[in-house]
Every structure is written in C-alpha cells, then in structure tokens.
Design an enzyme around this catalytic site. Structure first.
Site, PDB file in Angstrom:
ATOM      1  N   GLU A   1     -10.214  -8.515   5.817  1.00 34.96           N
ATOM      2  CA  GLU A   1      -9.508  -8.418   7.095  1.00 34.96           C
ATOM      3  C   GLU A   1     -10.226  -9.049   8.290  1.00 34.96           C
ATOM      4  O   GLU A   1      -9.571  -9.648   9.141  1.00 34.96           O
ATOM      5  CB  GLU A   1      -9.230  -6.938   7.405  1.00 34.96           C
ATOM      6  CG  GLU A   1      -8.262  -6.284   6.449  1.00 34.96           C
ATOM      7  CD  GLU A   1      -8.166  -4.787   6.691  1.00 34.96           C
ATOM      8  OE1 GLU A   1      -7.052  -4.300   6.918  1.00 34.96           O
ATOM      9  OE2 GLU A   1      -9.210  -4.105   6.653  1.00 34.96           O
TER      10      GLU A   1
ATOM     11  N   ARG B   1      -5.821   2.716  15.127  1.00 37.62           N
ATOM     12  CA  ARG B   1      -6.924   1.784  14.911  1.00 37.62           C
ATOM     13  C   ARG B   1      -7.068   0.789  16.060  1.00 37.62           C
ATOM     14  O   ARG B   1      -8.159   0.300  16.340  1.00 37.62           O
ATOM     15  CB  ARG B   1      -6.717   1.043  13.589  1.00 37.62           C
ATOM     16  CG  ARG B   1      -7.981   0.338  13.100  1.00 37.62           C
ATOM     17  CD  ARG B   1      -7.771  -0.363  11.775  1.00 37.62           C
ATOM     18  NE  ARG B   1      -9.010  -0.960  11.316  1.00 37.62           N
ATOM     19  CZ  ARG B   1      -9.785  -0.466  10.362  1.00 37.62           C
ATOM     20  NH1 ARG B   1      -9.446   0.653   9.771  1.00 37.62           N
ATOM     21  NH2 ARG B   1     -10.891  -1.073   9.992  1.00 37.62           N
TER      22      ARG B   1
ATOM     23  N   ALA C   1      -7.963  -1.963   3.502  1.00 35.89           N
ATOM     24  CA  ALA C   1      -8.968  -1.831   4.556  1.00 35.89           C
ATOM     25  C   ALA C   1     -10.250  -2.601   4.262  1.00 35.89           C
ATOM     26  O   ALA C   1     -11.310  -2.261   4.766  1.00 35.89           O
ATOM     27  CB  ALA C   1      -9.295  -0.361   4.815  1.00 35.89           C
TER      28      ALA C   1
ATOM     29  N   GLU D   1       0.831  -1.202   0.000  1.00 33.40           N
ATOM     30  CA  GLU D   1       0.000   0.000   0.000  1.00 33.40           C
ATOM     31  C   GLU D   1       0.867   1.255   0.000  1.00 33.40           C
ATOM     32  O   GLU D   1       0.647   2.178  -0.779  1.00 33.40           O
ATOM     33  CB  GLU D   1      -0.926   0.010   1.220  1.00 33.40           C
ATOM     34  CG  GLU D   1      -1.833   1.230   1.260  1.00 33.40           C
ATOM     35  CD  GLU D   1      -2.779   1.223   2.452  1.00 33.40           C
ATOM     36  OE1 GLU D   1      -3.434   2.256   2.680  1.00 33.40           O
ATOM     37  OE2 GLU D   1      -2.867   0.199   3.155  1.00 33.40           O
TER      38      GLU D   1
END
Length: 1299
Positions: free
Chosen positions: A1231, A855, A1049, A780
């Site tokens: 995920e 997160r 994500a 990413e």
C-alpha cells in the site's frame, strides 16, 4: 479449427490442430464461452465481456481470398460470435506452449521479466504479443505499444511487461549488460548513479537467458482450411434458440436478404451489436454477416480523387492502406489520411480495430464517433445500395444521421463503400477523452479550410463536431461568417461557436462547460496549426546461492500464468449437474419492496429456481464487523444494486436472461442521500465520530502570521481487479457440509458468514483459495456477500452452484474506495512553517459500515510536524453500495488533504512548494498527533536521494524555461513524501515435511498477485536451509490454517512470514539431533532418520503483532507497528487548451527495509504508483442523482493503460535501512507507494499555476481529485473559459453528481 497443447511431449512446444465441426452453432454464443465451457480451455479469461480489457485475447487466422494472404489477428474472444469463425484457425494461450512441454519465448519473457503478478491479464497480453510477432517477428517498440492498446493490467504498472518484450525489438532491445556491474540498466531506468547515496542498479532479469524466437517453428495455417477457404463462398445459416445468423455469399444475396428482412442487423466485427445485446437489453432475431463479400472488402484507388473502401474493410486494414499512401505521396495530398490515422491510433484497442468495419463505425451513428466528424469535414462520399438501386451521398452536405444513433437510410439499404478524398491542404482532427488510449471521446472534431490561391481569403471551411449534440454536427452558422483568416476572424469565430455549440445544462455526459470550451479551444488549436503551416510556406554480494532472501526470484506462478495453466476460481472444471447463478438487483436507491414477480423468469428455458431472503436457513444478517447488512434484501432496499435475489439455471446465459425478467415493484422512500453534501445536509452519519487532537489550536493560530481555509474533494475508485468476484459452492451431502472455492482475500470471514447464513457450525464449511486475479482490498469483505448467496442457492438445490459476476455487475454491487471531502483551516508563519491545523474529513461509506474506519485521521499529518492539530472524521451514511477497503484504505485520502493545505501554504507565501514541504518534515524521535514516536525514521534520506536521482534542481530550471517559451502548454514539477502506518493482528502457518524431503507449506495469506506465496517459500527456504525448489504451496484453506486474518493492510508478508518462520524453526529444532549425528548428510538423510525415529514432521506456526492498540478517547497507545516511507518526484506537461496531460518523468525512492525480493517489491511499488495515478488523475466514478452508476465497465471507466506510464520512470529501493520489526528486516510494500502518485497530481497543479499566471491569477486555488482533463482545463482560466461559464447550481438537474 482450434489449436491446443499436445499431450505427448514428443517435440519441444509441440501442438496439434483439432478440427471442430459445429453443426448446431448457437448465434448468441461467443468464442470465449465456447472455449471455456465447451472445450474446457480456460487459459483465455473473462475480464469485462465488452472488449475493453484484453484478458480474452486470442489469435484468429484466416485466408483472405481478396488479399490472397493468410492474416493473423488478435481478437477479443468475448465479442467474437462463434458463427463468425467459419474456416478460421483459433490459437489460444494453451496452443503456443506449456509448462509440461516447453513454453514459448513470449510466455517465458513476460514471466522472467516479472511482468506477471496476479496473472489474470497475462494470457491476453501474451496472445497480443504473439499475434504481433506472427505478423512482424522484429517489431519496433512503437509496434508493441500499439499492440497493447487493448490490454489492461491492474497489478504491474506495465513497465516490466514492456521491458521484457522490448528484447524482441529490432533496434530497441537490451543494453547488452552495459549497465554498472554488468547489470541491465533498462530494468530500473537508471543508466548511471548520481552520488554515493543512490541505490545501485540491481539486475532483475538476464536477457541472455531468454530462448530465441524462431519464426520458422511457429504453427502453420492448417492446409485443410487453406483448401476450403479457396472454394467459392456459399450461404451459411445458423439457427439458434431464439436467433438466426445468415452469412450471404454475394452482394446480390445480401441485397435480396435485406429486401426480404429489412429489420435485419448487419454485423461484421460484433463490436457494437455484441455490447448492445449484452448490456443494453437489445435483441436482434436475425443477423446478416457480410464480412466476406468481395464488393464490401474491395479497396479501389480513383486516380486523383481518393480511395474507395468497401464498408466491411476493417479499421486495421484501413490504417495500413492509409499509412502506405502517406509514406509515398506528398504531405499536402494526404492531410485527410493523416487525420484519420491520428484518430485511428487512439481508436479502441488493436483487437477491436482488427475486426471492426469502417461501415459499422459510420452506421452506428454515435454522436461521439471518432471518425464521422473527420469524414464529414473531408466531404467523404458514401455509396448506398438496395436491391436494384444505388444512391450517392456527400457527407459535408449534411448528415445521414437524423437523431441519436439513427440514420436516414431506408430499411432495405446498406452502405456499400466510402470514398475518402486526397487533397485537403489544411485539415486537422482532434479528440479529447479522459484517457488517450482506448477511450471514448468527450468531444471530437474534424476541421478543414481551403484558401483562394495565394491569399488568406477562405474559399471553403468545414468544422464538424462530435459530442455536442445527439448527432455529429457541422458548425454552419460559424463557418458562414469566416471570410478572412486572421486574428479578428479568430475572435469572431470563438464568439459564434459559443452561440452555435450550446448544450443543455442537463445534457447526457455532463461536463457541459468543459465541452463547450473544448469546441473553442480545439478550433484555436486548428487555427494555430494552419498559421504554422502558412508561416512554413513564405526528443547483495557474497550470499549463499541457495539463500533466496533478497534475490529477485521470479513469481512462482509466473510461467503457469503466462501459459494459461494457472487455475483461477472459474477455471475449476464443472461438476456434474452444476448450475449457474445470476443476481437480481434493485433499480431504486431507497424503497420498500412491494412484490417480486418471477413468472416470466421461471418460464425461461433451463431455470431451476429463484432464491430470495426466505430461502436462507440461518441468519440473513451479515457484515464484516457489525451485522448491519442483509445477505438478500428483505422488505427494503437502500441502494441501486442492492441484491434482492438470484436466479439459478443450467447455463450462465439462461440465468442472466431470467434475472433480467424478474419484475420488482417498489414503494419509493425519501430522503435519497447520494453525496457527501447530501449526508452533511441531512446529518446522516454513522457513529462514532472520531477526533484526534494534540496541542492548543487557539495558541497555534495566535502564533501564526497567516491563516487560510480550503477544501478538496477526492473521488472514489473502482478496484477493477481483472478477475471479477467468483464463487463455486459444492454441497457435500451430509451434516450441512459445504466446500467453497472463492476468489477472496478473507477465507475465515467467508467461512464464518456462510456458516451463519446456513445455520451450521463454521467447522462444517471449508473455504479454499488457489489464487486471485487481483484483489486490492475489494475481495476482503465484499466478496462474502456473493459467496453467501451462492452457498444458500447450493443448499437449496442440493447441487453445485457457480457464479462469476460480469464486470458491470461487479462494479455495481461491490463498492470501491471511499470518496472523501476535506475541509481545513491552517495557520502558518511567513516562512511557510505550519503552526496549527484544524481539519475535518467526511467519507462516503454507502449503505453499510463495512470497514469504514478512521484511518484517514491517522494520516492527516502525512510527513509534517504540526505543533497544534485537531482532526475530526465523519462517516457518511448514503444510498450507495457500501464502499470498502482499497489499497491504502483512507490513508491516501488523509494525506491528499495534507498535501492540499501545504501546497496552499506555499502558494500563499510565494515560496517554492518543495521548500515549504522540507521545512515542515518530521525529524527522528518526534511524535505524531496520535502520540506515537517516529523511530527508524528515514524520510529525510528518501527525500535527499529522490532529489538527487531526479536531478530536481536542474529539472526545475528546465521547467521554468519551458514555461517561459510556451503559452498553451505548461510543465509542472512536484516532490511528495509519504509516511504510511503498518499494523494488523495475527497469522498462522502449517508446515509438513514428507519422507522424500519435500515440504508442503500452508499459511493464512492468499495469493492475489503480490507474490506472497513466493516470499513465504523464500522465508521457509532460508529458515530450513534448503533450496526453494523443495518447497510447495498448494492453496489457502480454512481446514489447514483456521481463524486467519484477511490478506490486507500490506502486512501479510510480515505476519505470515513470521508464522512460517516459527513453524520452520520448530521443525529445525526437531531435526537438529539428526543433523548433529550426521553433519555431512543431506536434508533427505536427516528427514528419513527423524521419520524412522517417529519424530513429528509437521508443525504449526503462529505470530501476533506485539504492543498494538490505540484509544481514540485518550489519544494513547500504538495504532501502528512501524511506518513505511517513500518520496517521489514527478514532472508533467499539460495542454492548457484541452486539459490533457503527459507524465514525463517520475523518480521514486522507497524504504522497504531489507527487501525479501527486489523484483516483487519493485513490481509492487510500480503497480501501486500506477494505481495511484489512476486515482488522482484519471479514474472517475460517475453517478446519477438517484445513485445509478454510469461507469460500469472499461468503456466508461478508465484505469491507466500502457500509454499512461511516465516516459521516464526510476524506482530505487533505499539501502541500509533494516526494519527490526518485521521478518528478516523487511517492510510492507503493497500500500505505501500508492500515495506517491500524488506527485503527478501536484505537478499538474504546478503546471496549472503557471498557466493561471499567464492570465494574471496568483495564489491558492482549488483542484479536486482526480485531475481529469475537464478539471485541468477549467482551472486554466483564460479568455476561452470566460466565454463558456458553468450553469448556476440549482437552476437545472445535473446529469451526474459528485458523490
């Protein structure tokens, strides 16, 4: 000879042989390089360059005159020297079938069984299976599992591969559609439903559609080669750029050459020397290759004494011969053979065993050899030979190894043969390693005892250990004291072993206390085995068929991936005058650069230039969010692996050789901060520090009956995508234009950062991605550094420049999952109800911020409602390569800490963990600590269904019964929920309809194996109401869809799906008048009519996630669009003496809304789960105290293999749970399932709890992640661990540190 695809498709799957005569074979060139660079056959992939991943597997066929047979073997092309292939036939994945002609059944079955996701590993797996079937057309399932021991896959979780190939087996094939509703129940592992709530079994593939395997139609061994192979051997010599390869034709020639060139290295399989030259900077100017000398390949049975094996006999042949003897001789005569076979089963992979020689294994003299301790304990006899002299040596009288990897052989001597004896009545061998399959040992041993007739008096005993010194050692002091085989002798022997098998606290490899404990534990296992033997002597209907939404559609590229025709970045044909780039990296963690000397590097043949920071025409500043990094280090380095510069040369080999020749002088700086504890001590944190708080902590702790405090460390994780980072930069000659072909998840960010470095507008840079061989977050942001460097180099030399990192380089520079340290204080009632939580997280970010966000704080509650809570997150600045996004990205670490404290609460209360977890679960409509209401909440349904399909209560009763009956093995059971937040920003799409009715679809997402392109075609197909076969996706590029969000994500299907939907809806509205005029017409009719009416048949689509935004200061807003939920139950069995464990069972219930594609979604669930199994139980990054990464390849870093999947695995998708916030009511799936692997970790902890209870230990205890054999063994405290206490911290310099 090399087989490849035949262009004219005259016959199905027709191929032909190309005869290759290479007059100037380069001894340093591998078969893989030859295939990809010289023959342009790119189906065979480069994954690791050390024979550890299997991506480069091909089949090599050869006529063996001493066996009078043609032998087909899977081999690693990355290790096979091209010079070793004289008179061989090589078959690659292109040679067995293709999309253009006809695919082979092996290719078809892995594709249709959904066993190919990113596809980079697929050709290697296909060729491993193909080679097995060439030797055994009807294998047993165990044969398939053994064939795959040398292959790795990071995406699928392995099960669909095994299920597809299970259909080839003789007795263990498909159920024949005996499952419910005619479904093949082997696909989901469910043979029946239990209760109305369980998801019905869905048929993901139909085995009856598979082509049959017809062995008579396979390629024959070329007759020319057969004829040549039967001719007398003659000496071969190949002289390369700096190395000579000689293949002698006889033993006499070999001995003469060894006498003339005593320093020459002998090579048979190149499995050790190849790695030494590639990764350890060893160089051998002369290689002698004795692989085909008759005396070195002979196998001779010596009556009652044993079997003599020539030193060039491969480990595969050794195993085959020993298997035959074990099957026909009484067990007591083959104890040694059985022990060797057990060690061979776990020795490397099949590809390595096929070429590695028994003599090479002995003479490598590795201190952790799997076989040398067995040979030593068995008293094997070695025959050494030199010109005019023979020497016999018995291994049990002492080792010929004098120091680390050095033998006492004279330079002119060779090992001729080894004699392995028959009778050893009580003989065992043990190996303990982090992973069972294809892993190097931590401690290995061979043990043998002989008793005087009719007694328990010891006549002779040999205990041989590897991993306890720089050589394989005999425990001679201990064995001298062992006279009578009884319990008293056992206690004494353990004490003597403690004193004799010592290690320095700083010993290489670390794990000192564990290794010392293993020497005792393994002897105890041997004692129990002998005692046992002595005692013996006195287990969706009604939908339109054209509507493909919700159907298990095969991955669109699966067949191309299986045939090797799918094109990855490094498969793109070379441009004219193309150059290759190799990185120059820092060897210091924190230092000023004093000087860079490139004199020696520029003298290497083929070198064009050295690229450094001064060559960057634009800005040297870079970074995904904050520009706190440099493209190339300028003045200072801040980690080992910091990129300082790059060499550009005509070949990868020249570039890499020159890069190693660059000399950098440093002025070292203090402090060097490597670990989280270092950062805490030095207050080295990035800002801001985040806090989320709700309720009143003081009140919460006052209302609690009990308060406990605890800590847990969660290790980092390497992405280990099978395709390493790769970029090809092509200057376009004017206005600074450049085209980039990149393996990246973020085309827009790559475009922007390259433009910034080159000093040109972003519109001058085009970034293109066809597909990636895996990403998982690792491509990413970190991929942009390499892309920028390659672009700068291409700008400087005005030529195309390519770079694909070797595995060790990629692991060194690219970072991984953030290591975390969690510290918590929790208050709770006597019934286990949690009232208050104060938790602090520390994450190791490395030398830049990258995407180190908070997160974890947003997942600190997992699925539990805590009335009073405060969470604080610190981001640690350290001298490590920057860590980055990785599947789950902070969420799994945050939830792992939550499960640690709730598990401690259960242990403190003396209550079942599942009871305490269920008591604290959220309910519909309740609020999270960040004040987001839980709507469409399904965790309660997932919980009930998972308890049901796993038969939890019966399983728990069985575990408790097992633990009562077994002292040294224990079983554990755990149920773990997950709540994972989904949010991202926006996406675009572009849809063209052509006049023939075909549709070209482009969107902002990239394909990395998750099936995104497949799902987007499904979305377009439903929306446009046309068959999916009319829709095509070519690639992702910045000149078609600009300013895209990274494919990350888990939200790519949500975002891009809605963008595609909007674009297609626009086109449908434009076509509506023509459909109304001609309602009985076809799609092509409406398109043609619109075209002639000058209607625009191209449309953009755009979508942004609504109502997103969160403010940490006010604790308000919505950080997530919605949540995905899931629950898993896992059962494990641990060996209390070694710390190894087996995954016995896992049941998963996952809420994915209304699945767009069940086959892809189940594949994502299984793949994420197995990646989580690696994170929590297996994968461990090991650093020195100066930040040097030891684990830089599959040799030392172990991801889960085929043998690590649970023996029983059930995956169920929750029914009737539509999600109104995503495309066609689906949910993100990439995920969320990863954290469910924590059920394996906590099942292990449950088993350890049972083991500790045997020693009188109860209550909470700390178990850090991953739960490696070392941590499991040390947690199972007993009389043996007390004999080997760990050294006191601060009294020594550890070999490695926990970062």
């Amino acid at each position: 000879f090399h087989r490849c695809e035949k262009t004219p498709p005259a016959q199905p799957r027709s191929v032909f042989s190309i005869q290759i005569v290479e007059k100037n074979a380069e001894p340093e060139m591998t078969l893989l390089t030859y295939l990809r660079r010289k023959l342009c056959l790119t189906g065979t992939k480069l994954g690791c360059a050390e024979g550890g991943c299997g991506a480069c597997t091909v089949m090599v066929s050869r006529f063996h005159s001493n066996r009078n047979a043609i032998v087909h073997q899977a081999v690693n092309a990355c290790l096979a020297p091209i010079c070793s292939l004289h008179h061989c036939a090589v078959t690659t994945v292109e040679g067995i079938g293709s999309v253009a002609s006809k695919v082979h059944p092996v290719q078809e079955r892995i594709a249709k069984a959904h066993g190919s996701q990113c596809g980079f590993c697929t050709p290697g797996i296909v060729m491993s299976m193909y080679a097995l079937l060439r030797n055994n057309p009807q294998p047993m399932m165990r044969d398939i599992e053994e064939a795959f021991q040398g292959n790795l896959c990071r995406c699928t979780g392995y099960r669909p591969i095994l299920e597809g190939y299970k259909t080839f087996t003789k007795k263990e094939g498909c159920c024949g559609s005996r499952g419910k509703a005619g479904a093949c129940y082997m696909i989901t592992g469910q043979k029946e439903e239990k209760g109305d709530s369980t998801n019905s079994v869905q048929q993901l593939f139909d085995p009856s559609e598979f082509m049959p395997l017809d062995p008579t139609q396979e390629i024959i061994f070329p007759p020319e080669l057969m004829s040549l192979s039967k001719q007398p051997l003659r000496e071969l010599r190949f002289i390369g750029e700096r190395m000579q390869w000689i293949q002698p034709s006889s033993l006499k020639e070999l001995l003469q050459l060894k006498a003339e060139y005593p320093a020459a290295k002998l090579v048979v399989g190149n499995t050790e020397v190849g790695i030494e030259m590639k990764y350890k900077n060893q160089f051998y100017p002369l290689i002698l290759a004795p692989a085909f000398i008759d005396e070195l390949n002979s196998i001779h049975h010596k009556c009652t004494l044993g079997i003599v094996f020539g030193a060039s006999v491969t480990l595969t042949l050794l195993g085959n011969v020993l298997h035959g003897e074990v099957n026909k001789l009484p067990s007591y005569k083959t104890e040694v053979f059985q022990a060797i076979l057990r060690q061979l089963h776990w020795f490397a992979g099949q590809q390595i065993r096929n070429v590695a020689a028994i003599g090479g294994n002995i003479m490598t003299a590795s201190p952790i050899s799997d076989l040398n301790p067995v040979f030593m304990a068995a008293g094997c006899k070695l025959t050494l030979m030199s010109k005019g002299k023979i020497n016999i040596f018995f291994l049990n009288l002492g080792s010929k190894v004098v120091c680390y990897r050095k033998t006492a052989l004279k330079p002119e001597e060779i090992l001729l043969s080894i004699e392995i004896p028959y009778t050893r009545k009580y003989f065992s061998a043990f190996k303990q390693s982090p992973r069972k399959e294809d892993d190097i040992a931590i401690v290995t041993c061979g043990m043998n005892v002989v008793f005087w007739e009719g007694s328990n008096i010891v006549q002779d005993i040999q205990l041989s250990y590897g991993g306890m010194a720089s050589t394989t050692v005999l425990a001679t002091t201990t064995t001298c004291e062992m006279l009578l085989w009884d319990e008293e002798m056992l206690q004494d022997a353990c004490s003597y072993l403690t004193e004799e098998m010592t290690l320095s606290p700083s010993a290489p490899g670390g794990m000192v206390a564990y290794r010392r404990t293993l020497t005792i534990s393994l002897f105890f296992k041997f004692f129990l085995t002998v005692q046992h033997k002595l005692a013996q002597e006195a287990v969706p209907p009604g939908q339109n068929m054209d509507d493909v939404i919700g159907r298990p559609i095969m991955h669109l590229s699966a067949v191309k991936q299986a045939t090797g025709e799918a094109v990855y970045c490094d498969d793109i044909p070379c441009y004219k005058n193309e150059l290759y780039l190799a990185l120059v990296t820092s060897t210091k963690p924190h230092a000023y650069i004093k000087s860079i000397d490139t004199t020696d590097a520029m003298a290497v043949p083929g070198v064009v230039t050295f690229v450094c920071a001064k060559d960057i025409p634009g800005s040297n500043k870079t970074g995904p969010v904050v520009y706190d990094e440099t493209v190339l280090a300028d003045e200072k380095v801040t980690c080992v692996g910091h990129i300082v510069g790059a060499i550009v040369a005509d070949t990868p080999a020249h570039a890499q050789r020159a890069a190693k020749a660059v000399r950098i002088s440093y002025q070292e700086l203090q402090a060097v901060i490597i670990t989280i504890q270092d950062a805490i001590a030095n207050e080295s944190f990035y800002q801001p520090t985040r806090t989320i708080e709700r309720g009143d902590l003081t009140q919460g702790f006052q209302e609690s009956d009990n308060i406990l405090q605890g800590e847990i460390h969660i290790g980092g994780q390497e992405h280990f995508y099978l395709e390493t980072n790769c970029t090809l930069a092509v200057p376009r000659g004017e206005d600074g234009e450049m085209e980039l072909f990149v393996s990246t998840q973020s085309t827009a960010k790559t475009q922007a950062l390259v433009a910034k470095a080159l000093g040109v507008p972003a519109s001058h840079i085009v970034c293109r991605v066809k597909r990636m061989g895996g990403g998982f977050g690792g491509k990413e942001t970190r991929s942009t550094i390499l892309s920028t460097i390659v672009a700068v180099a291409a700008h400087k030399v005005k030529r195309a420049v390519r770079c694909m990192l070797d595995r060790d380089e990629d692991m060194l520079v690219s970072g991984g999952r953030h290591p975390f340290f969690g510290r918590y204080k929790v208050g709770f009632k006597k019934n286990g109800k949690v009232m208050a939580l104060d938790v602090t997280y520390y994450s190791n970010a490395g030398n830049s911020m990258d995407l180190s966000l908070s997160r974890a704080l947003l997942h600190m509650d997992n699925c539990y409602n805590i009335p009073h809570v405060r969470g604080t997150g610190y981001i640690c600045r350290t001298n490590l390569p920057s860590n980055t996004a990785f599947r789950g990205f902070g969420g799994p670490q945050g939830m792992m800490v939550a499960e640690s404290w709730i598990n401690d609460v259960a242990l403190s209360c003396g209550l079942p963990a599942e009871q305490v977890r269920e008591l604290n679960l959220y309910k519909q409509g309740e609020y999270t600590p960040f004040n987001q209401c839980l709507e469409q909440f399904t965790i309660d349904r997932c919980w009930r269904e998972c308890m049901n399909i796993s038969d939890f209560h019966q399983r728990k009763a069985n575990v408790e019964l097992y633990n009562k009956q077994h002292r040294w093995t224990k079983r554990g059971l755990s149920i773990i929920p997950t709540k994972f937040g989904i949010s991202f920003t926006a996406a675009g799409a572009l849809v063209h309809i052509y006049t023939d009715g075909s549709v070209l679809l482009t969107h902002g997402g990239t394909e990395m194996g998750q099936g995104l392109h497949t799902k987007m075609v499904q979305v377009a197909s439903r929306t446009l109401e046309i068959p999916s076969t009319k829709i095509f996706i070519s690639e992702t590029s910045t000149n078609t869809v600009p300013n895209t969000s990274p494919t990350a994500a888990s939200a790519s299907s949500d975002l891009n799906g809605m963008a595609v939907y909007n674009a297609c809806k626009t086109l449908l509205q434009r076509l509506e008048p023509y459909k109304a005029k001609n309602p009985k017409g076809f799609w092509e009719d409406w398109v043609t009519a619109a075209y002639f009416d000058r209607v625009n048949l191209s449309a953009n689509g755009f979508y942004k996630t609504p109502d997103l935004g969160y403010d940490f200061e006010t604790n308000s807003g919505h950080p997530f669009n919605y949540f995905s939920y899931g629950v898993a139950v896992s059962e494990v069995e641990i060996d209390c003496l070694t710390g190894s464990h087996k995954n016995l069972h896992t049941s998963i219930v996952m809420d994915v809304g209304k699945s767009l594609n069940p086959a892809l979604d189940i594949g994502q669930v299984e793949g994420a789960f197995m990646q989580g199994v690696g994170l929590f139980t297996l994968e461990e990054l090991r650093y020195s105290s100066q930040g040097y990464l030891y684990t830089r390849g599959p040799g030392m870093y172990k991801i889960p293999a085929f043998g690590d999947i649970p023996t029983e695995l059930k995956v169920s998708l929750l029914r009737d749970a539509p999600n109104e916030k995503a495309i066609f009511s689906s949910k993100a799936v990439g995920e969320p399932p990863l954290f469910l692997a924590a059920s394996v970790f906590y099942a292990i902890k449950d088993a350890i709890t049972a083991a500790r209870a045997e020693s009188g230990l109860i209550g909470p205890f700390r178990l850090d992640s991953p739960a490696t054999p070392e941590r499991i063994r040390n947690a199972c405290e007993d009389k043996f661990t007390k004999l080997c206490p760990p050294p006191e911290p601060g009294t020594y310099t550890p070999w490695d540190v926990r970062v």
